[in-house]
Design a protein around this motif. Structure first.
Motif, PDB file in Angstrom:
ATOM      1  N   MET A  69      -1.575   3.378   2.245  1.00 53.90           N
ATOM      2  CA  MET A  69      -2.470   3.150   1.108  1.00 53.90           C
ATOM      3  C   MET A  69      -3.497   2.521   2.005  1.00 53.90           C
ATOM      4  SD  MET A  69      -2.521   2.921  -2.475  1.00 53.90           S
ATOM      5  CE  MET A  69      -1.280   3.920  -2.857  1.00 53.90           C
ATOM      6  N   VAL A  70      -3.028   0.820   2.174  1.00 53.02           N
ATOM      7  CA  VAL A  70      -3.787  -0.012   2.207  1.00 53.02           C
ATOM      8  C   VAL A  70      -5.030  -0.097   3.898  1.00 53.02           C
ATOM      9  CG1 VAL A  70      -3.714  -2.431   4.038  1.00 53.02           C
ATOM     10  CG2 VAL A  70      -2.220  -1.921   1.018  1.00 53.02           C
ATOM     11  N   THR A  71      -4.189   0.842   4.323  1.00 56.66           N
ATOM     12  CA  THR A  71      -5.239   0.499   5.344  1.00 56.66           C
ATOM     13  C   THR A  71      -5.969   1.995   5.639  1.00 56.66           C
ATOM     14  OG1 THR A  71      -3.493   1.341   7.351  1.00 56.66           O
ATOM     15  CG2 THR A  71      -5.000   2.187   8.271  1.00 56.66           C
ATOM     16  N   THR A  75      -9.678   0.301   5.026  1.00 57.43           N
ATOM     17  CA  THR A  75     -11.093   1.163   6.471  1.00 57.43           C
ATOM     18  C   THR A  75     -12.605   1.260   5.232  1.00 57.43           C
ATOM     19  OG1 THR A  75      -9.198   1.938   7.388  1.00 57.43           O
ATOM     20  CG2 THR A  75     -11.561   2.903   7.293  1.00 57.43           C
ATOM     21  N   VAL A  76     -12.147   1.533   4.258  1.00 53.43           N
ATOM     22  CA  VAL A  76     -13.003   2.250   2.667  1.00 53.43           C
ATOM     23  C   VAL A  76     -13.946   1.163   2.737  1.00 53.43           C
ATOM     24  CG1 VAL A  76     -13.127   3.776   0.491  1.00 53.43           C
ATOM     25  CG2 VAL A  76     -11.683   4.209   2.005  1.00 53.43           C
ATOM     26  N   SER A  77     -13.213   0.150   2.291  1.00 62.52           N
ATOM     27  CA  SER A  77     -13.983  -0.829   1.437  1.00 62.52           C
ATOM     28  C   SER A  77     -15.416  -2.189   2.217  1.00 62.52           C
ATOM     29  CB  SER A  77     -13.028  -2.168   1.159  1.00 62.52           C
ATOM     30  OG  SER A  77     -11.926  -2.051   0.127  1.00 62.52           O
ATOM     31  N   MET A 177      -7.530   8.884   0.092  1.00 61.30           N
ATOM     32  CA  MET A 177      -6.464   7.922  -0.778  1.00 61.30           C
ATOM     33  C   MET A 177      -6.096   8.464  -2.004  1.00 61.30           C
ATOM     34  SD  MET A 177      -7.858   3.374  -1.019  1.00 61.30           S
ATOM     35  CE  MET A 177      -8.523   3.623  -2.542  1.00 61.30           C
ATOM     36  N   GLY A 178      -7.068   8.303  -2.953  1.00 57.03           N
ATOM     37  CA  GLY A 178      -7.065   9.287  -4.375  1.00 57.03           C
ATOM     38  C   GLY A 178      -5.785   9.943  -4.269  1.00 57.03           C
ATOM     39  N   LEU A 202      -1.712  -7.323   1.563  1.00 57.90           N
ATOM     40  CA  LEU A 202      -1.412  -6.051   2.999  1.00 57.90           C
ATOM     41  C   LEU A 202      -2.661  -6.023   4.292  1.00 57.90           C
ATOM     42  CD1 LEU A 202       1.181  -3.931   1.742  1.00 57.90           C
ATOM     43  CD2 LEU A 202       1.362  -6.112   2.597  1.00 57.90           C
ATOM     44  N   PRO A 203      -3.969  -6.645   3.350  1.00 53.71           N
ATOM     45  CA  PRO A 203      -4.980  -5.947   4.271  1.00 53.71           C
ATOM     46  C   PRO A 203      -5.441  -7.433   5.583  1.00 53.71           C
ATOM     47  CG  PRO A 203      -5.553  -4.543   2.918  1.00 53.71           C
ATOM     48  CD  PRO A 203      -4.633  -5.242   2.098  1.00 53.71           C
TER      49      PRO A 203
END
Length: 331
Positions: A69-71, A75-77, A177-178, A202-203
């Motif tokens: 989920m973090v990956t 990436t999206v952010s 992700m959703g 985590l990121p």
């Protein structure tokens, strides 16, 4: 009651966040990395203190799922913020991201094998047409506002095209992700605060690769004009004040979204976020007097009507994941 509170947090936090983000981006268009880092750091520290209990509390959802989920979230952010560097105007940025309903439907069909009614396909078509109109008109503005030189005009358009590609990628990744979040909550239960913490903690090591850019913009922020913070009376460089307010409002916004993901289905969350973007768009246009033609308004109207058609707004706000959904059950 919790969904209603979450919706209030989303609208209050996200709409005010847009103002401070644009204030930052107008002065330093390439400041996306430092903004993202500050947001992640603040939420991670807050979560480490109050949710993870200084690391002593074990996560309810295994870390390996959070890593996936973090990956996607990181990436999206990063991609969404970096798109502002690629000739993407803020109104277009918000409108294009309103296509999350389209992305959610496409991935729902492919991954979850869902089927929808003709009425919903029609609503998605309206949203698609609206985004196409706004995107096309913004492309014309990019080329017309660039230098008279043909090479400069082509270069501006090429960067804009790259920005559209970045937004499209982030849109699909966000929808994925959703769906992933929804399946996790069904399997392990609702843990919005925990998910919020791990998605931002985590990121953090990944920002090492962006350290040089973050440092350069920190230096630029230090050189900005001084500003006296109301009530507190402390004087700070104004860019740091904008960043602080952006981080705080982003926390309120993202907290509301994560609460909403535990209470409602992913499509309902997508609807609320899309409507919030529409309100943010109005704020941006009126406050910053961004160029917006009649065609842009027509496209925005299509997006808004299509969104309302897609889901019965008030019914869905009261529908939790534990209740049977009226939609998307045909296989």
């Amino acid at each position: 009651m919790r969904p209603a509170i979450a919706v209030g947090l989303v609208f209050a936090g996200c709409c005010s966040n847009v103002i401070f983000l644009e204030l930052l981006a107008r002065k330093h268009p390439g400041c996306g990395n430092i903004v993202t880092f500050a947001q992640f750091l603040f939420i991670a520290v807050e979560g480490f203190l109050f949710e993870a209990d200084l690391g002593r509390k074990r996560p309810a959802i295994p870390i390996r799922y959070y890593a996936v989920m973090v990956t996607m979230f990181f990436t999206v952010s990063v991609v969404n913020n970096y798109a502002l560097n690629l000739n993407i105007a803020m109104p277009l940025h918000m409108i294009f991201r309103s296509g999350s309903l389209i992305a959610n439907m496409i991935l729902g069909i492919i991954i979850l094998k869902k089927r929808y009614s003709i009425f919903k396909y029609t609503s998605i078509a309206l949203v698609s047409v609206g985004i196409f109109i706004c995107t096309f008109m913004s492309a014309k503005q990019v080329t017309s506002q660039s230098s008279s030189s043909e090479n400069d005009g082509f270069q501006a358009f090429a960067w804009w095209l790259l920005g559209i590609g970045a937004l499209t990628f982030a849109l699909l990744m966000s929808a994925r992700m959703g769906i992933f979040q929804e399946t996790l909550y069904k399997q392990f239960g609702k843990h919005s605060k925990e998910a919020l913490f791990y998605n931002h903690a985590l990121p953090l090591p990944g920002f090492i690769f962006l350290a040089s850019d973050i440092y350069d913009h920190a230096v630029l922020f230090n050189k900005s004009e001084l500003y006296q913070v109301p009530v507190v009376g402390v004087t700070v460089p104004i860019m740091w004040f904008y960043l602080l307010m952006n981080v705080f409002t982003q926390y309120v916004c993202i907290r509301g979204v994560f609460i909403l993901t535990t209470e409602c289905a992913s499509l309902t969350v997508t609807l609320v976020v899309t409507l919030r973007k529409f309100v943010s768009l109005i704020f941006s246009i009126l406050y910053f007097q961004n160029p917006f033609t009649l065609w842009h308004w027509l496209g925005t109207l299509f997006v808004f009507i299509g969104t309302l058609m897609y889901t019965e707004v008030w019914n869905n706000l009261g529908t939790t994941k534990s209740q049977p959904q009226k939609e998307d059950k045909k296989n």
